[in-house]
Design an enzyme around this catalytic site. Structure first.
Site, short mmCIF file in Angstrom:
data_model
loop_
_atom_site.label_atom_id
_atom_site.label_comp_id
_atom_site.label_asym_id
_atom_site.label_seq_id
_atom_site.Cartn_x
_atom_site.Cartn_y
_atom_site.Cartn_z
N CYS A 283 0.85 -1.22 0.04
CA CYS A 283 -0.02 -0.14 0.11
C CYS A 283 0.88 1.40 0.10
CB CYS A 283 -0.84 -0.05 1.30
SG CYS A 283 -1.96 -1.40 1.22
C1 BEZ Z 1 0.49 -4.71 1.74
O1 BEZ Z 1 0.07 -3.38 1.57
O2 BEZ Z 1 1.78 -4.95 1.63
C2 BEZ Z 1 -0.54 -5.60 2.18
C3 BEZ Z 1 -1.72 -5.34 3.10
C4 BEZ Z 1 -2.55 -6.20 3.59
C5 BEZ Z 1 -2.31 -7.43 3.29
C6 BEZ Z 1 -1.02 -7.76 2.63
C7 BEZ Z 1 -0.35 -6.89 2.23
#
Ligand code: BEZ
Length: 211
Positions: free
Chosen positions: A45
């Site tokens: 994210c």
């Molecule tokens: C991420 O943004 O890295 C992420 C967010 C939720 C679950 C898995 C990865």
């Protein structure tokens, strides 16, 4: 019922990093991209939001506003913005909805309980100036999106909204287009003065008409 292409994008009012946002008013007469991410302070994210911030000028050129969302509270968004700037080299320059009551996520079907029953998946909605849904994408949490692809799609959506063409596989701005099958050859002769190549009766290729 789930949102479908052609539906009016549901309106809402929700808190964001740029104050309270009433969605339709925020969109005004232009295009919009509403996208969710699963969670603040997560790695994928963080990279996605940095990428969108870097592309803000490209979205603006297309008269398109972007707005992000997760079900995290506003304080988390504000604290995370510092990490985004530090690690991605660009400040958050578009609003992030703090949808901690999940009202918008529920309205837009951004929580897919069989994937994760609390966090939003990576949803994207492209909304046209008529406030109708033009495109939807859904990615899992583990896969970051390609926001350059979203710009490519916007180019196609904006072109095909104004000209009787469709865009073929892997099309990019400047490439040849396809004349929509609903047009007769006589109509195509009139509408496409640059001419077209008739590969098959249903496959007529013409230079991009607005260049
Ligand atoms: C991420 O943004 O890295 C992420 C967010 C939720 C679950 C898995 C990865």
């Amino acid at each position: 019922m789930a949102i479908q292409l052609g539906d009016i994008a549901p309106d809402f009012t929700q808190d964001s990093t740029e104050g309270s946002i009433s969605f339709h008013e925020f969109l005004g007469d232009g295009w919009g991209v509403l996208f969710s991410h699963p969670k603040d302070f997560t790695p994928v994210c963080t990279t996605e939001l940095g990428a969108v911030a870097r592309l803000k000028g490209e979205f603006a050129k297309r008269n398109c506003k972007v707005i992000g969302l997760s079900v995290d509270p506003l304080d988390d968004h504000k604290a995370w913005a510092g990490d985004i700037e530090e690690t991605q080299g660009v400040a958050l320059n578009f609003p992030l909805l703090a949808d901690s009551d999940r009202s918008v996520a529920t309205l837009y079907g951004m929580i897919h309980p069989n994937a994760d029953d609390t966090l939003t998946v990576r949803s994207v909605f492209v909304i046209g100036p008529d406030k109708r849904i033009k495109l939807m994408l859904t990615y899992p949490a583990s896969t970051g999106r390609d926001f350059d692809e979203l710009l490519r799609v916007l180019d196609s959506l904006q072109l095909t909204a104004n000209h009787k063409v469709a865009t073929p596989v892997n099309w990019r701005h400047g490439d040849d287009c396809i004349i929509v099958p609903a047009l007769s050859d006589a109509e195509a002769d009139e509408l496409f003065p640059k001419g077209y190549r008739k590969v098959k009766p249903y496959l007529r290729v013409t230079p991009q008409p607005n260049l």
